[in-house]
Write a protein that holds these residues in place. Structure first.
Motif, PDB file in Angstrom:
ATOM      1  N   LEU A 148       0.832  -1.200   0.000  1.00  9.99           N
ATOM      2  CA  LEU A 148       0.000   0.000   0.000  1.00  9.99           C
ATOM      3  C   LEU A 148       0.871   1.256   0.000  1.00  9.99           C
ATOM      4  O   LEU A 148       0.572   2.226  -0.707  1.00  9.99           O
ATOM      5  N   GLY A 149       1.950   1.234   0.764  1.00 11.94           N
ATOM      6  CA  GLY A 149       2.866   2.370   0.782  1.00 11.94           C
ATOM      7  C   GLY A 149       3.507   2.622  -0.574  1.00 11.94           C
ATOM      8  O   GLY A 149       3.664   3.770  -1.001  1.00 11.94           O
TER       9      GLY A 149
ATOM     10  N   VAL B  48       0.810   4.140  -2.849  1.00  9.40           N
ATOM     11  CA  VAL B  48       0.580   5.544  -2.492  1.00  9.40           C
ATOM     12  C   VAL B  48       1.741   6.413  -2.953  1.00  9.40           C
ATOM     13  O   VAL B  48       1.539   7.524  -3.470  1.00  9.40           O
TER      14      VAL B  48
ATOM     15  N   GLY C  39       1.187   9.223  -5.607  1.00  9.56           N
ATOM     16  CA  GLY C  39       1.457  10.575  -5.107  1.00  9.56           C
ATOM     17  C   GLY C  39       2.453  11.311  -5.976  1.00  9.56           C
ATOM     18  O   GLY C  39       2.258  12.485  -6.319  1.00  9.56           O
TER      19      GLY C  39
END
Length: 415
Positions: free
Chosen positions: A382-383, A386, A390
């Protein structure tokens, strides 16, 4: 929210128009670069997580969460130590153990080994050994029967199989007029195990506790007591009362002290690899930035016409931000699929590359583990997602602002 006419413009700008093939090519390269970056991050981080988890499980599985070791390698009052350890909150198991480096010989070959003596119940209850028997049976280990179980790599190096004999050499033998004569005892191999850690598989010789006491002339003493707890990370805290009680008699050492350098190095390496591989995504984001800048320049006239038709600056910003973000999102989705595909076929890929190059790129003597491990952390994935999304979004801000700043009067003055 993106309106219907904005979605129509976004779909139009995501497909190449006349003379815009190069812009589309750059956008495609950006998508592929993001996918490769995300896939590389997921694959590498999962392998490193798996490596740490496998190494931790196997090392702790063989050595316990902590050991109470007597000074001079001898612990005479071990029954009391076992009883005191089992009485502590958080301790699930305490077992006497003998561990001593010796020499082993067979068919004229000599290797350094680590002899480990345990009770039969503890040997069979240890899943790291009991579930990884590759030949023979642990049921054939008999106290007083001169039987042992050895690691698979040690068996290969000495050319041994189940039923063969191996001689263990104890330098601390009996005294004679000519000096100390080493004690040499032959044992029959009844089981071969492979725990998956190369250093253990090439060295360990497991035997009943009483046989180890006889071989090492320890009488009824042991060399240490192995302890397991409910939480390995709190092993030191659980055993603190025992450490204070045995001060000057024995040393209490938990796994963090025994393997601190190895696991600390792995954490540092994992952190560095994450940020180094993140550079791939950063480069891909710059490609998204450049492709959007070229798209804005190519669509300057269209933007001016849209502005004269009533499109707002915010609407233009949303269009180009959406175009860039969708390219990044497509790259992330492709990267997720590619990353999990690489992890699914990681071992066949390693074996294939090794076969093509003629080089063992996953040498267990260097990598510790026999097979390439993997453990995917959903939070870490998930990081990565993101981070990629981002950065892709940030790359759209400048081109979108330039598109929104287009002056329709200046652009259409001579139209």
């Amino acid at each position: 929210m993106i309106s219907a006419h904005e979605r129509l413009i976004i779909r139009r700008y995501l497909t190449p128009g006349q003379g815009e093939g190069f812009i589309f090519l750059v956008a495609g390269i950006s998508l592929v670069a993001v996918a490769l970056g995300v896939a590389a991050l997921i694959a590498v981080m999962s392998v490193m997580n798996g490596f740490r988890a496998e190494l931790f499980d196997r090392i702790i599985g063989l050595n316990g969460h902590a050991v109470v070791q007597g000074y001079g390698g001898r612990l005479d009052q071990w029954p009391q130590v076992v009883a005191d350890a089992r009485a502590l909150p958080g301790v699930t198991r305490a077992a006497p153990m003998i561990e001593q480096p010796l020499m082993a010989s067979a068919s004229g070959r000599v290797e350094g080994v680590i002899v480990r003596g345990l009770t039969l119940a503890d040997i069979k209850a240890n899943p790291t050994i009991a579930t990884n028997v590759r030949g023979g049976s642990l049921d054939d280990l008999v106290p007083g029967g001169a039987t042992v179980a050895i690691g698979a790599r040690l068996a290969e190096q000495l050319g041994l199989r189940v039923g063969d004999e191996i001689s263990l050499i104890n330098p601390a033998g009996r005294s004679s007029p000519f000096g100390t004569v080493p004690r040499i005892v032959a044992y029959r191999i009844v089981a071969v195990f492979e725990v998956g850690v190369y250093d253990y598989d090439k060295a360990f010789v497991v035997m009943p506790l009483s046989d180890a006491q006889t071989l090492l002339r320890l009488d009824n003493a042991v060399s240490m007591v192995e302890v397991e707890t409910t939480d390995p990370d709190r092993a030191a805290a659980f055993l603190e009362p025992l450490r204070q009680k045995l001060a000057g008699i024995a040393v209490v050492s938990d796994w963090t002290r025994s393997n601190a350098a190895l696991f600390s190095a792995m954490v540092v390496e994992q952190t560095v690899m994450f940020w180094v591989l993140s550079i791939i995504i950063l480069v891909a984001v710059f490609n998204i930035l450049s492709s959007l800048i070229m798209l804005v320049r190519a669509k300057t006239r269209d933007i001016a016409i849209l502005r004269t038709m009533g499109a707002s600056r915010a609407s233009m910003m949303r269009v180009f931000m959406a175009v860039g973000t969708l390219i990044g999102a497509a790259g992330v989705a492709s990267g997720l699929a590619l990353g999990f595909l690489l992890l699914r076929f990681r071992q066949p890929l390693v074996d294939g590359v090794s076969a093509l190059t003629g080089t063992n790129i996953w040498d267990p003597s260097v990598r510790y583990l026999t097979l390439l491990p993997s453990k995917t952390d959903p939070v870490e994935v998930l990081g990565i997602v993101v981070l990629a999304l981002g950065l892709s979004f940030l790359a759209t801000l400048y081109p979108a602002w330039k598109a929104a700043s287009t002056d329709p009067v200046t652009v259409l003055r001579y139209e």
